[in-house]
Design a protein around this motif. Structure first.
Motif, PDB file in Angstrom:
ATOM      1  N   MET A 173       0.858  -1.181   0.000  1.00  0.00           N
ATOM      2  CA  MET A 173       0.000   0.000   0.000  1.00  0.00           C
ATOM      3  C   MET A 173       0.891   1.228   0.000  1.00  0.00           C
ATOM      4  SD  MET A 173      -3.361   0.829   2.292  1.00  0.00           S
ATOM      5  CE  MET A 173      -4.519   2.112   1.765  1.00  0.00           C
ATOM      6  N   VAL A 174       0.545   2.212  -0.835  1.00  0.00           N
ATOM      7  CA  VAL A 174       1.357   3.417  -0.973  1.00  0.00           C
ATOM      8  C   VAL A 174       0.429   4.608  -1.159  1.00  0.00           C
ATOM      9  CG1 VAL A 174       1.560   3.167  -3.484  1.00  0.00           C
ATOM     10  CG2 VAL A 174       3.298   4.453  -2.229  1.00  0.00           C
ATOM     11  N   ASP A 175       0.859   5.742  -0.623  1.00  0.00           N
ATOM     12  CA  ASP A 175       0.117   6.981  -0.836  1.00  0.00           C
ATOM     13  C   ASP A 175       0.692   7.670  -2.063  1.00  0.00           C
ATOM     14  OD1 ASP A 175      -1.186   9.381  -0.813  1.00  0.00           O
ATOM     15  OD2 ASP A 175      -0.906   9.768   1.327  1.00  0.00           O
ATOM     16  N   SER A 176       0.048   7.508  -3.192  1.00  0.00           N
ATOM     17  CA  SER A 176       0.571   8.041  -4.450  1.00  0.00           C
ATOM     18  C   SER A 176       0.369   9.541  -4.577  1.00  0.00           C
ATOM     19  CB  SER A 176      -0.090   7.324  -5.639  1.00  0.00           C
ATOM     20  OG  SER A 176      -1.490   7.355  -5.541  1.00  0.00           O
ATOM     21  N   THR A 177      -0.301  10.184  -3.588  1.00  0.00           N
ATOM     22  CA  THR A 177      -0.421  11.640  -3.619  1.00  0.00           C
ATOM     23  C   THR A 177       0.834  12.318  -3.063  1.00  0.00           C
ATOM     24  OG1 THR A 177      -1.460  11.813  -1.427  1.00  0.00           O
ATOM     25  CG2 THR A 177      -2.914  11.458  -3.317  1.00  0.00           C
ATOM     26  N   VAL A 178       1.707  11.545  -2.409  1.00  0.00           N
ATOM     27  CA  VAL A 178       2.960  12.101  -1.888  1.00  0.00           C
ATOM     28  C   VAL A 178       3.949  12.188  -3.044  1.00  0.00           C
ATOM     29  CG1 VAL A 178       4.832  11.821  -0.225  1.00  0.00           C
ATOM     30  CG2 VAL A 178       2.515  11.068   0.365  1.00  0.00           C
ATOM     31  N   ASP A 179       4.539  13.352  -3.249  1.00  0.00           N
ATOM     32  CA  ASP A 179       5.420  13.570  -4.394  1.00  0.00           C
ATOM     33  C   ASP A 179       6.556  12.547  -4.427  1.00  0.00           C
ATOM     34  OD1 ASP A 179       3.924  15.828  -4.994  1.00  0.00           O
ATOM     35  OD2 ASP A 179       5.222  17.169  -3.852  1.00  0.00           O
ATOM     36  N   GLY A 180       6.613  11.758  -5.506  1.00  0.00           N
ATOM     37  CA  GLY A 180       7.706  10.823  -5.726  1.00  0.00           C
ATOM     38  C   GLY A 180       7.571   9.481  -5.049  1.00  0.00           C
ATOM     39  N   GLU A 181       6.588   9.305  -4.185  1.00  0.00           N
ATOM     40  CA  GLU A 181       6.504   8.085  -3.367  1.00  0.00           C
ATOM     41  C   GLU A 181       6.233   6.839  -4.214  1.00  0.00           C
ATOM     42  OE1 GLU A 181       6.129   7.794   1.177  1.00  0.00           O
ATOM     43  OE2 GLU A 181       7.032   9.157  -0.244  1.00  0.00           O
ATOM     44  N   TRP A 182       5.206   6.916  -5.063  1.00  0.00           N
ATOM     45  CA  TRP A 182       4.852   5.761  -5.864  1.00  0.00           C
ATOM     46  C   TRP A 182       5.925   5.477  -6.904  1.00  0.00           C
ATOM     47  CZ3 TRP A 182       3.402   1.281  -6.710  1.00  0.00           C
ATOM     48  CH2 TRP A 182       3.025   0.803  -7.967  1.00  0.00           C
ATOM     49  N   ASP A 183       6.502   6.511  -7.473  1.00  0.00           N
ATOM     50  CA  ASP A 183       7.563   6.312  -8.465  1.00  0.00           C
ATOM     51  C   ASP A 183       8.740   5.555  -7.866  1.00  0.00           C
ATOM     52  OD1 ASP A 183       6.084   7.675 -10.327  1.00  0.00           O
ATOM     53  OD2 ASP A 183       7.089   9.593  -9.996  1.00  0.00           O
TER      54      ASP A 183
END
Length: 327
Positions: free
Chosen positions: A200-210
């Protein structure tokens, strides 16, 4: 429908970012909400303001004409709000210190130390998942200082006028998993041991999902991924539903284990940003003390640090660096 300043801000954000998705993130709204708002604005003015292309959104001739009038109004309103907030922040016996930050366990200790050091100044806190948004707020005078992180491989957009001071050059990101997960028995966890887990990842955080997707691909993994906020993620971690990336300073819990990843494949840089060196100087030491206090309280991070030279990872390359010096 009468056009309001918020509508003009939305149009400027779409034009500046070239994307509804990026503009929605910058404005702090959901993309469907922004899309609906744009349709209503276009209905109000009687024509399309942007063309939707594979590469993003581009202003139409009508859009360019409207933006030419809108930008000065938005800039003037921004200046008015900045000046008004600055005036409202001044009190008879001191001033407010406007602090922005992404999530960090160091925040309570930092605020406590600032209140003790500056008893006539009241620190206020603005939280945001987007470091880029906080940096922009500092540049615009809406915040005095921001404590943010930059995910390795995903450079932030630094306003040229900002000054920065690095707290930790590379903070490793750990993994949080259920306490009864088989890998929780190990001191360090290999990504391959989590091949069958949902992430699970918060993709709204800049760069996190990448960053996470890069390291998973490099490990040859293609797991199932859920997207959501980290508060929800930790609840699901405790129930054994997911695993998630975790700050190493995360407080231990009986139902959750926080472990380093083999090779430390994910890292972030922690730093302060302000408009002047004096503003950095005034708050940096208290932040540093608060951060290392919570680092000592986190067993896995304390053990990770024990075999390393802390000054090498915890000090800036130079005492003060401008945004232009930041890679």
């Amino acid at each position: 429908m009468d056009l309001e300043v918020r509508h003009l801000r939305a149009l400027c954000a779409i034009a500046d970012t070239g994307s509804l998705h990026k503009a929605a993130r910058a404005l702090g709204v959901a993309q469907p909400t922004l899309s609906t708002q744009l349709r209503r604005i276009e209905q109000a003015v009687g024509g399309a303001l942007f063309t939707r292309e594979r590469t993003g959104c581009r202003p139409t001739p009508l859009g360019r004409a409207l933006l030419g009038r809108a930008r000065p109004l938005v800039a003037e309103m921004r200046a008015l709000v900045t000046d008004t907030r600055a005036a409202a922040g001044r009190t008879a016996d001191g001033t407010q210190l406007l602090i922005g930050s992404t999530a960090s366990r160091a925040l309570p200790g930092w605020l406590r130390r600032l209140r003790m050091r500056y008893p006539r100044t009241e620190p206020t806190l603005q939280m945001d998942v987007s470091p880029n948004a906080l940096l922009r707020m500092v540049a615009e005078g809406q915040l005095d200082v921001a404590f943010v992180h930059e995910v390795e491989g995903s450079p932030l957009r630094f306003p040229a006028e900002l000054r920065t001071r690095v707290l930790v050059e590379r903070e490793p990101q750990f993994v949080a998993l259920a306490a009864d997960h088989p890998a929780a028995a190990r001191r360090t966890v290999a990504l391959t041991e989590l091949a069958d887990d949902r992430w699970m990842v918060d993709s709204t955080v800049d760069g996190e999902w990448d960053a996470l997707s890069r390291v998973l691909r490099a490990a040859g993994l293609s797991p199932r991924v859920l997207h959501g906020d980290y508060l929800t993620a930790y609840t699901l971690v405790a129930d054994g539903e997911v695993v998630t990336v975790s700050q190493p300073t995360t407080r231990p819990r009986p139902d959750t284990a926080v472990r380093p990843l083999v090779g430390d494949p994910i890292g972030v840089r922690l730093f302060l940003a302000a408009r002047t060196e004096a503003e950095l100087e005034a708050v940096y030491d208290d932040l540093s003390d608060a951060y290392w206090e919570v680092a000592r309280e986190a067993p896995a991070y304390r053990e990770w640090l024990a075999g390393r030279d802390r000054p090498g990872i915890g000090r800036p390359r130079s005492p003060l660096a401008s945004a232009a010096d930041t890679p």
